[in-house]
Design a protein around this motif. Structure first.
Motif, PDB file in Angstrom:
ATOM      1  N   UNK A  69      11.002   8.863   7.182  1.00  0.00           N
ATOM      2  CA  UNK A  69      10.683  10.417   7.794  1.00  0.00           C
ATOM      3  C   UNK A  69       9.398  10.720   7.781  1.00  0.00           C
ATOM      4  N   UNK A  70       9.165  11.340   8.792  1.00  0.00           N
ATOM      5  CA  UNK A  70       7.809  11.686   9.041  1.00  0.00           C
ATOM      6  C   UNK A  70       7.398  12.766   8.144  1.00  0.00           C
ATOM      7  N   UNK A  71       6.148  12.735   7.551  1.00  0.00           N
ATOM      8  CA  UNK A  71       5.845  13.524   6.676  1.00  0.00           C
ATOM      9  C   UNK A  71       5.876  13.276   4.973  1.00  0.00           C
ATOM     10  N   UNK A  72       6.747  12.063   4.944  1.00  0.00           N
ATOM     11  CA  UNK A  72       7.059  11.488   3.525  1.00  0.00           C
ATOM     12  C   UNK A  72       6.105  10.484   3.286  1.00  0.00           C
ATOM     13  N   UNK A  73       5.819  10.082   1.801  1.00  0.00           N
ATOM     14  CA  UNK A  73       4.975   9.255   1.329  1.00  0.00           C
ATOM     15  C   UNK A  73       5.879   7.781   0.927  1.00  0.00           C
ATOM     16  N   UNK A  74       5.229   6.750   1.123  1.00  0.00           N
ATOM     17  CA  UNK A  74       6.220   5.584   0.581  1.00  0.00           C
ATOM     18  C   UNK A  74       5.256   4.542   0.051  1.00  0.00           C
ATOM     19  N   UNK A  75       5.736   3.463  -0.749  1.00  0.00           N
ATOM     20  CA  UNK A  75       4.823   2.343  -1.150  1.00  0.00           C
ATOM     21  C   UNK A  75       5.402   1.372   0.106  1.00  0.00           C
TER      22      UNK A  75
ATOM     23  N   UNK B 106      -5.650  -5.843   3.285  1.00  0.00           N
ATOM     24  CA  UNK B 106      -6.878  -5.223   3.990  1.00  0.00           C
ATOM     25  C   UNK B 106      -6.687  -3.893   5.025  1.00  0.00           C
ATOM     26  N   UNK B 107      -5.583  -3.431   4.871  1.00  0.00           N
ATOM     27  CA  UNK B 107      -5.095  -2.073   5.839  1.00  0.00           C
ATOM     28  C   UNK B 107      -6.018  -0.968   5.487  1.00  0.00           C
ATOM     29  N   UNK B 108      -6.419  -0.473   6.530  1.00  0.00           N
ATOM     30  CA  UNK B 108      -7.212   0.897   6.318  1.00  0.00           C
ATOM     31  C   UNK B 108      -6.766   1.876   7.508  1.00  0.00           C
ATOM     32  N   UNK B 109      -7.313   3.152   7.466  1.00  0.00           N
ATOM     33  CA  UNK B 109      -7.017   4.147   8.496  1.00  0.00           C
ATOM     34  C   UNK B 109      -5.418   4.245   8.589  1.00  0.00           C
TER      35      UNK B 109
ATOM     36  N   UNK C 215      17.668  -2.168  17.848  1.00  0.00           N
ATOM     37  CA  UNK C 215      16.302  -1.336  17.882  1.00  0.00           C
ATOM     38  C   UNK C 215      15.737  -1.398  16.303  1.00  0.00           C
ATOM     39  N   UNK C 216      14.501  -1.291  16.657  1.00  0.00           N
ATOM     40  CA  UNK C 216      13.478  -1.153  15.512  1.00  0.00           C
ATOM     41  C   UNK C 216      12.518  -0.010  15.579  1.00  0.00           C
ATOM     42  N   UNK C 217      12.343   0.911  14.784  1.00  0.00           N
ATOM     43  CA  UNK C 217      11.635   2.127  15.001  1.00  0.00           C
ATOM     44  C   UNK C 217      10.140   1.824  14.429  1.00  0.00           C
ATOM     45  N   UNK C 218       9.279   2.435  15.075  1.00  0.00           N
ATOM     46  CA  UNK C 218       7.789   2.254  14.804  1.00  0.00           C
ATOM     47  C   UNK C 218       7.195   3.606  14.488  1.00  0.00           C
ATOM     48  N   UNK C 219       6.296   3.632  13.449  1.00  0.00           N
ATOM     49  CA  UNK C 219       5.682   4.843  12.923  1.00  0.00           C
ATOM     50  C   UNK C 219       4.168   4.656  12.782  1.00  0.00           C
ATOM     51  N   UNK C 220       3.509   5.735  12.997  1.00  0.00           N
ATOM     52  CA  UNK C 220       1.986   5.824  12.460  1.00  0.00           C
ATOM     53  C   UNK C 220       2.109   6.140  10.907  1.00  0.00           C
ATOM     54  N   UNK C 221       1.336   5.543  10.134  1.00  0.00           N
ATOM     55  CA  UNK C 221       1.213   5.466   8.830  1.00  0.00           C
ATOM     56  C   UNK C 221      -0.404   5.602   8.536  1.00  0.00           C
ATOM     57  N   UNK C 222      -0.534   6.818   7.869  1.00  0.00           N
ATOM     58  CA  UNK C 222      -1.879   6.907   7.054  1.00  0.00           C
ATOM     59  C   UNK C 222      -2.073   6.137   5.774  1.00  0.00           C
ATOM     60  N   UNK C 223      -2.719   5.252   5.696  1.00  0.00           N
ATOM     61  CA  UNK C 223      -3.104   4.376   4.598  1.00  0.00           C
ATOM     62  C   UNK C 223      -3.811   5.219   3.420  1.00  0.00           C
TER      63      UNK C 223
ATOM     64  N   UNK D 106       0.834  -1.267   0.122  1.00  0.00           N
ATOM     65  CA  UNK D 106      -0.066   0.190  -0.136  1.00  0.00           C
ATOM     66  C   UNK D 106       0.956   1.201   0.034  1.00  0.00           C
ATOM     67  N   UNK D 107       0.314   2.367  -0.187  1.00  0.00           N
ATOM     68  CA  UNK D 107       0.808   3.662  -0.197  1.00  0.00           C
ATOM     69  C   UNK D 107       0.407   4.227   0.905  1.00  0.00           C
ATOM     70  N   UNK D 108       1.233   4.873   1.651  1.00  0.00           N
ATOM     71  CA  UNK D 108       0.774   5.689   2.794  1.00  0.00           C
ATOM     72  C   UNK D 108       1.907   6.933   3.214  1.00  0.00           C
TER      73      UNK D 108
END
Length: 218
Positions: free
Chosen positions: A127-133, A97-100, A82-90, A65-67
């Motif tokens: 990076x916060x603010x960027x979009x990714x596949x 079936x990811x959403x939200x 260490x592993x980093x965790x981010x909030x991603x808007x789908x 997905x893109x988010x």
């Protein structure tokens, strides 16, 4: 598609979440490289499949997905650093079936000195603010999506960015990044099982040279 098979180490943590189900085995190799002048420590990974191939990446991912990364939630150590965790808007889903807003887990983070460590070679922290596949596998126990390193967190400007020379999935004559990943899912490779290793051909045992028969002395 020929899969690349190598003998590697078995690991836990995010690497386990990523590798389970790919070729039927967990395959991960970690080689930390660091010198005194460096501020980033990389880990070298090898897998059964070449994830630079879109069809392999789509086949390995449970969710594609893109988010947009909206926040850094923190770091965890699940056993391999260490592993980093981010909030991603789908924003657009190609597979799964990811959403939200979902939690995306990425191998790599920062140590007490602020240096980047445990990051797969060729990858970069989100990076916060960027979009990714995102190409991810879901961890049902910890309830986050772990990205497939290096190829599973591809920065893109927007979903309809032009992609000259790539498949035109919707046939409008203007191939885009969305067309690219639609086609990747349509043509994804089944990586649930890997081709068996070739059995070595056994050569028949050579017959021993018969010893000469004893002769009667005179």
């Amino acid at each position: 598609m020929t899969l690349k098979r190598k003998t590697v180490l078995i690991a836990t943590g995010a690497a386990l979440a990523v590798a389970v189900g790919i070729g039927g085995t967990v395959v991960y190799q970690e080689v930390n490289e660091r010198n005194e002048a460096a501020t980033t420590s990389h880990a070298s990974l090898t897998y059964e499949a070449d994830f630079s191939d879109d069809a392999n990446l789509a086949g390995a991912a449970e969710d594609l997905f893109y988010g947009k990364v909206t926040a850094l939630k923190g770091q965890k150590d699940l056993g391999i650093g260490p592993e980093s965790q981010y909030a991603v808007e789908v924003q657009r889903v190609f597979k799964g079936d990811v959403t939200g807003v979902v939690v995306v887990n990425q191998q790599g983070g920062k140590d007490e000195n602020g240096d980047i460590v445990n990051l797969p070679e060729g990858d970069a922290l989100l990076e916060v603010g960027k979009r990714y596949l995102f190409a991810t596998k879901y961890n049902p126990d910890l309830r986050f999506n772990t990205v497939i390193p290096v190829f599973g967190d591809m920065p893109i400007p927007h979903t309809e960015a032009a992609a000259p020379g790539l498949p035109d999935a919707n046939g409008d004559g203007k191939p885009t990044m969305s067309d690219r990943w639609t086609a990747a899912v349509q043509n994804q490779n089944d990586l649930s099982t890997a081709p068996p290793d070739e059995e070595p051909t056994e050569e028949p045992a050579e017959d021993p040279t018969p010893e000469p028969s004893p002769t009667n002395g005179s």
